[in-house]
Design a protein around this motif. Structure first.
Motif, short mmCIF file in Angstrom:
data_model
loop_
_atom_site.label_atom_id
_atom_site.label_comp_id
_atom_site.label_asym_id
_atom_site.label_seq_id
_atom_site.Cartn_x
_atom_site.Cartn_y
_atom_site.Cartn_z
N GLN A 113 0.68 -1.40 -0.14
CA GLN A 113 -0.47 -0.76 0.02
C GLN A 113 0.89 1.21 -0.13
OE1 GLN A 113 -2.53 0.23 3.45
NE2 GLN A 113 -3.63 1.65 2.35
N LEU A 114 -0.20 2.15 -0.96
CA LEU A 114 1.15 3.29 -0.69
C LEU A 114 -0.32 4.79 -0.24
CD1 LEU A 114 2.95 2.78 -4.38
CD2 LEU A 114 4.02 3.03 -1.26
N VAL A 115 0.32 5.57 0.72
CA VAL A 115 -0.60 5.96 1.95
C VAL A 115 -0.15 7.92 1.42
CG1 VAL A 115 -2.05 6.96 3.46
CG2 VAL A 115 -1.77 4.40 3.00
N CYS A 127 4.17 10.06 0.95
CA CYS A 127 4.48 8.66 0.19
C CYS A 127 4.11 7.71 1.16
CB CYS A 127 4.78 8.81 -1.98
SG CYS A 127 4.05 6.85 -2.15
N LYS A 128 3.66 6.92 1.63
CA LYS A 128 4.58 6.59 2.88
C LYS A 128 3.88 4.84 2.42
CE LYS A 128 4.66 4.78 7.80
NZ LYS A 128 5.26 4.58 7.59
N ALA A 129 4.92 4.38 2.36
CA ALA A 129 4.87 3.08 1.60
C ALA A 129 4.58 1.42 2.84
CB ALA A 129 5.45 2.34 0.77
N SER A 130 4.05 0.29 2.69
CA SER A 130 3.95 -0.71 3.58
C SER A 130 3.75 -1.62 2.42
CB SER A 130 2.80 -0.04 4.59
OG SER A 130 1.74 -0.03 3.83
N LEU A 169 -3.21 16.48 -9.56
CA LEU A 169 -3.34 15.20 -8.89
C LEU A 169 -1.96 14.28 -8.75
CD1 LEU A 169 -7.16 13.28 -9.12
CD2 LEU A 169 -5.79 13.64 -6.93
N TYR A 170 -1.98 14.72 -7.27
CA TYR A 170 -0.70 14.02 -7.89
C TYR A 170 -0.23 12.75 -7.31
CZ TYR A 170 1.51 18.62 -9.67
OH TYR A 170 1.73 19.32 -10.20
N TYR A 171 1.00 11.50 -8.51
CA TYR A 171 0.21 10.39 -7.46
C TYR A 171 1.65 9.30 -7.32
CZ TYR A 171 -4.94 9.35 -9.50
OH TYR A 171 -6.00 10.07 -9.78
N CYS A 172 2.06 8.82 -6.34
CA CYS A 172 3.32 8.17 -6.41
C CYS A 172 2.71 7.04 -6.59
CB CYS A 172 3.58 8.28 -4.83
SG CYS A 172 2.68 7.67 -3.62
N ALA A 173 3.74 5.60 -7.09
CA ALA A 173 3.72 4.65 -7.51
C ALA A 173 4.79 3.26 -7.40
CB ALA A 173 2.65 4.31 -8.68
#
Lengths: 110, 121
Positions: free
Chosen positions: B3-5, B22-25, B93-97
């Motif tokens: 997940q990326l939040v 962008c916090k990864a888990s 809208l800015y997305y991390c991926a």
């Protein structure tokens, strides 16, 4: 102006088969693999097809991808109302040294 | 699950800077890179750049070079994207991926939920 070219819209009736094209060049599609993303209104894109024709776990086999030369296609068979979304193709571009996207195709289920 | 939040919406004035997190888990962040992709209202997707989760190396799209900085904090599994000298056409809208790489290919999976950045005077 997107580097990869997609038709802005596509449509079909439930049960039908529709295809969405993605045209590029030798510096992108012609030299690497193509990925497809599905995006519903108000949500983030989701990986639909990777490596030209591979489906991630959970993606129905109604979705399939193919590539030939500098073009790629996404096919959706047995079209369902829940397939109504925007679809984007993407590929690495050697000239730009980064991934490029198509402009997106809005699929309408009539 | 992977997940990326992302951080919340921002409103900025022209000329200001914005920093999106962008916090990864759910996975080992040092094994994957993170790309940032933006989407202007009603428009398509535009790749901004990439940062390695392994060593922090970056690759920015030419359009954003000199105006964007991507950093990562492996201790908190958080990646940041800072965009400076904001203009009205940076409203998006800015997305991390997460970038998944295999020999000769890569793809984005999953994506964060997106962060709306509005630039307005």
């Amino acid at each position: 102006q997107s580097v990869l070219t997609q038709p802005p819209s596509a449509s079909g009736t439930p049960g039908q088969r529709v295809t969405i094209s993605c045209s590029g060049s030798s510096s992108n599609i012609g030299s690497t693999t193509v990925n497809w993303y599905q995006q519903f209104p108000g949500t983030a894109p989701k990986l639909l097809i990777y490596n030209n024709n591979q489906r991630p776990s959970g993606v129905p086999d109604r979705f399939s991808g193919s590539k030939s030369g500098t073009s790629a296609s996404l096919a959706i068979s047995g079209l369902q109302s829940e397939d109504e979304a925007d679809y984007y193709c993407a590929a690495w571009d050697d000239s730009l040294n980064g991934p490029v996207f198509g402009g997106g195709t809005k699929l309408t289920v009539l | 699950q992977v997940q990326l939040v992302q951080s919340g919406a921002e409103v900025k004035k022209p000329g200001a800077s914005v920093k999106v997190s962008c916090k990864a888990s759910g996975y080992t962040v040092t094994n994957y890179g993170i790309s940032w992709v933006r989407q202007a209202p009603g428009q398509g997707l535009e790749w901004m750049g990439w940062i390695s989760g392994y060593n922090g190396n970056t690759n920015y799209a030419q359009k954003f070079q000199g105006r964007v900085t991507m950093t990562t904090d492996t201790s908190t599994s958080t990646t940041y994207m800072e965009l400076r000298s904001l203009r009205s056409d940076d409203t998006a809208l800015y997305y991390c991926a997460r970038e998944v790489a295999a020999t000769g290919s890569s793809w984005f999976d999953p994506w964060g939920q997106g962060t709306l950045v509005t630039v307005s005077s």
